[in-house]
Design an enzyme around this catalytic site. Structure first.
Site, PDB file in Angstrom:
ATOM      1  N   SER A 148       1.178  -1.314   0.187  1.00  0.00           N
ATOM      2  CA  SER A 148      -0.010   0.001   0.167  1.00  0.00           C
ATOM      3  C   SER A 148       0.788   1.328  -0.003  1.00  0.00           C
ATOM      4  O   SER A 148       2.229   1.072   0.264  1.00  0.00           O
ATOM      5  CB  SER A 148      -0.856   0.049   1.213  1.00  0.00           C
ATOM      6  OG  SER A 148      -1.417   1.159   1.466  1.00  0.00           O
ATOM      7  N   TYR A 161      -1.650  -0.496  10.532  1.00  0.00           N
ATOM      8  CA  TYR A 161      -1.626  -0.988   9.060  1.00  0.00           C
ATOM      9  C   TYR A 161      -0.306  -0.430   8.251  1.00  0.00           C
ATOM     10  O   TYR A 161       0.324  -1.134   7.522  1.00  0.00           O
ATOM     11  CB  TYR A 161      -2.827  -0.340   8.336  1.00  0.00           C
ATOM     12  CG  TYR A 161      -3.172  -0.636   6.893  1.00  0.00           C
ATOM     13  CD1 TYR A 161      -4.119  -1.587   6.666  1.00  0.00           C
ATOM     14  CD2 TYR A 161      -2.852   0.149   5.802  1.00  0.00           C
ATOM     15  CE1 TYR A 161      -4.491  -2.141   5.284  1.00  0.00           C
ATOM     16  CE2 TYR A 161      -3.203  -0.010   4.525  1.00  0.00           C
ATOM     17  CZ  TYR A 161      -4.036  -1.255   4.313  1.00  0.00           C
ATOM     18  OH  TYR A 161      -4.262  -1.451   2.907  1.00  0.00           O
TER      19      TYR A 161
HETATM   20  P1  NAI Z   1     -11.444  -6.283   0.201  1.00  0.00           P
HETATM   21  O1  NAI Z   1     -11.647  -6.146   1.689  1.00  0.00           O
HETATM   22  O2  NAI Z   1     -12.475  -5.984  -0.704  1.00  0.00           O
HETATM   23  O3  NAI Z   1     -10.394  -7.256   0.142  1.00  0.00           O
HETATM   24  C1  NAI Z   1      -9.668  -8.135   0.984  1.00  0.00           C
HETATM   25  C2  NAI Z   1      -9.966  -9.644   0.944  1.00  0.00           C
HETATM   26  O4  NAI Z   1      -8.748 -10.325   1.768  1.00  0.00           O
HETATM   27  C3  NAI Z   1     -11.219  -9.832   1.356  1.00  0.00           C
HETATM   28  O5  NAI Z   1     -11.429 -10.972   0.393  1.00  0.00           O
HETATM   29  C4  NAI Z   1     -10.910 -10.716   2.499  1.00  0.00           C
HETATM   30  O6  NAI Z   1     -12.038 -11.832   2.981  1.00  0.00           O
HETATM   31  C5  NAI Z   1      -9.447 -11.445   2.589  1.00  0.00           C
HETATM   32  N1  NAI Z   1      -9.214 -11.581   3.565  1.00  0.00           N
HETATM   33  C6  NAI Z   1      -8.914 -10.889   5.092  1.00  0.00           C
HETATM   34  N2  NAI Z   1      -8.217 -11.861   5.851  1.00  0.00           N
HETATM   35  C7  NAI Z   1      -7.959 -12.780   5.336  1.00  0.00           C
HETATM   36  C8  NAI Z   1      -7.426 -14.114   5.712  1.00  0.00           C
HETATM   37  N3  NAI Z   1      -7.097 -14.168   7.110  1.00  0.00           N
HETATM   38  N4  NAI Z   1      -7.267 -15.043   5.045  1.00  0.00           N
HETATM   39  C9  NAI Z   1      -7.440 -15.057   3.820  1.00  0.00           C
HETATM   40  N5  NAI Z   1      -8.514 -14.028   3.186  1.00  0.00           N
HETATM   41  C10 NAI Z   1      -8.310 -12.867   4.037  1.00  0.00           C
HETATM   42  O7  NAI Z   1     -10.234  -5.075  -0.014  1.00  0.00           O
HETATM   43  P2  NAI Z   1      -9.324  -4.687  -1.066  1.00  0.00           P
HETATM   44  O8  NAI Z   1      -9.342  -3.295  -1.043  1.00  0.00           O
HETATM   45  O9  NAI Z   1      -9.487  -5.606  -2.382  1.00  0.00           O
HETATM   46  O10 NAI Z   1      -7.947  -5.112  -0.429  1.00  0.00           O
HETATM   47  C11 NAI Z   1      -6.983  -6.114  -1.010  1.00  0.00           C
HETATM   48  C12 NAI Z   1      -5.558  -5.452  -0.596  1.00  0.00           C
HETATM   49  O11 NAI Z   1      -5.189  -4.393  -1.216  1.00  0.00           O
HETATM   50  C13 NAI Z   1      -5.326  -5.687   0.760  1.00  0.00           C
HETATM   51  O12 NAI Z   1      -4.164  -6.187   0.994  1.00  0.00           O
HETATM   52  C14 NAI Z   1      -5.279  -4.060   1.081  1.00  0.00           C
HETATM   53  O13 NAI Z   1      -4.502  -3.702   2.129  1.00  0.00           O
HETATM   54  C15 NAI Z   1      -4.637  -3.618  -0.308  1.00  0.00           C
HETATM   55  N6  NAI Z   1      -4.924  -2.422  -0.449  1.00  0.00           N
HETATM   56  C16 NAI Z   1      -5.931  -1.621  -0.968  1.00  0.00           C
HETATM   57  C17 NAI Z   1      -6.086  -0.480  -1.172  1.00  0.00           C
HETATM   58  C18 NAI Z   1      -7.554   0.249  -1.459  1.00  0.00           C
HETATM   59  O14 NAI Z   1      -7.886   1.262  -1.494  1.00  0.00           O
HETATM   60  N7  NAI Z   1      -8.673  -0.613  -1.696  1.00  0.00           N
HETATM   61  C19 NAI Z   1      -5.007   0.636  -0.998  1.00  0.00           C
HETATM   62  C20 NAI Z   1      -3.894  -0.221  -0.920  1.00  0.00           C
HETATM   63  C21 NAI Z   1      -3.708  -1.557  -0.416  1.00  0.00           C
END
Ligand code: NAI
Length: 258
Positions: A148, A161
């Site tokens: 991130s 985070y």
């Molecule tokens: P999201 O909440 O839609 O996706 C995150 C996914 O990770 C979900 O499917 C969730 O169920 C899964 N997850 C969480 N804990 C887990 C575990 N213990 N085991 C397996 N799966 C698990 O959010 P998003 O935005 O798609 O996030 C994806 C990645 O992108 C994350 O690492 C987040 O930190 C990163 N990110 C997102 C940004 C944004 O603006 N959306 C910005 C920078 C980084």
């Protein structure tokens, strides 16, 4: 050079963690379109079934695995299932993550541990497991970690985070160094703000909208499609001489005016 085959994932097996929503679900579809056999893992298996059906409907191959990245046995079982169906996993998108704002004075031991356990330990665990299996099979591969911009700079309410994501940035470089001799590349993508389930309530509101207009030079959120190119570059042979790199995809957020 055939540009389309350079970015292709044809013949590769990819594991996408946290594929049940947001960035992971989107890039799992993209990997399939690029020719990969896709293993999609998350805790909410019922949501993965729908994604797998969509991928198959479009002619791709998908395998659903229950996966909790905080649990070593669950991670090993996901790789085992992938190997039985498709063979050794060549590419990993280490995407699973959690994120919630919390004042640094109020974070409890449990909340801190939960954040680090998922966002840093989980990335390490999955990357190590993938690399051990690639090395045993004598094969190269590519690991793409989702960090991130908060791993490169800081933001109020995100000390836990930021620490975890900064860890992902440095871990990616450290693993790149050690795995290069095994032809395994390790890189990271550092997204800026993209509207997903993690943050949609905030970005749908006035505060979120105002923040984006003021803080992001491009004055908008990213679209998930805008992660496709950076992801394919790092995942495919297009990035064959890249390792230990961190690609920010953020509309200029990291170069915002001080
Ligand atoms: P999201 O909440 O839609 O996706 C995150 C996914 O990770 C979900 O499917 C969730 O169920 C899964 N997850 C969480 N804990 C887990 C575990 N213990 N085991 C397996 N799966 C698990 O959010 P998003 O935005 O798609 O996030 C994806 C990645 O992108 C994350 O690492 C987040 O930190 C990163 N990110 C997102 C940004 C944004 O603006 N959306 C910005 C920078 C980084």
């Amino acid at each position: 050079m055939d540009i389309r085959s350079t970015f292709s994932l044809s013949g590769k097996t990819i594991l996408v963690t946290g594929a049940s929503s947001g960035i992971g679900a989107h890039l799992a579809r993209v990997a399939s379109q690029a020719g990969a056999r896709v293993v999609i893992g998350a805790r909410r298996v019922e949501r993965l079934e729908q994604l797998a059906q969509d991928i198959r409907w479009l002619g791709g191959e998908a395998l659903v695995v229950a996966l909790d990245v905080t649990d070593r046995a669950s991670v090993e079982a996901a790789f085992d299932a992938a190997e039985v169906r498709f063979g050794v996993v060549d590419v990993v998108l280490n995407n699973a993550g959690i994120g919630n704002a919390m004042g640094a004075l109020n974070i409890s031991e449990e909340q801190w541990r939960s954040m680090l356990s998922t966002n840093l330990d989980g990335v390490w665990r999955v990357a190590q497991c993938a690399a051990q299996r690639l090395v045993n099979a004598g094969r190269g591969g590519s690991i793409v970690n989702v960090a991130s911009i908060l791993g490169l700079r800081v933001g109020t309410g995100y000390s836990h985070y930021c620490a975890a994501k900064a860890g992902v940035v440095h871990l990616s470089k450290s693993l790149a160094l050690e795995f290069a001799r095994h032809r395994i590349r390790v890189n990271a993508i550092a997204p800026g703000y993209f509207k997903t389930e993690m943050n949609d309530a905030y970005f749908d509101g006035d505060r979120g909208q105002t923040y984006i207009r003021n803080a992001v030079p491009m004055r908008r959120l990213g679209e998930l499609e805008e992660l496709e190119g950076p992801f394919l570059l790092l995942a495919s042979e297009a990035g064959s001489f890249m390792t230990g790199e961190v690609l920010a995809v953020d509309g200029g957020h990291l170069v915002s005016s001080l």
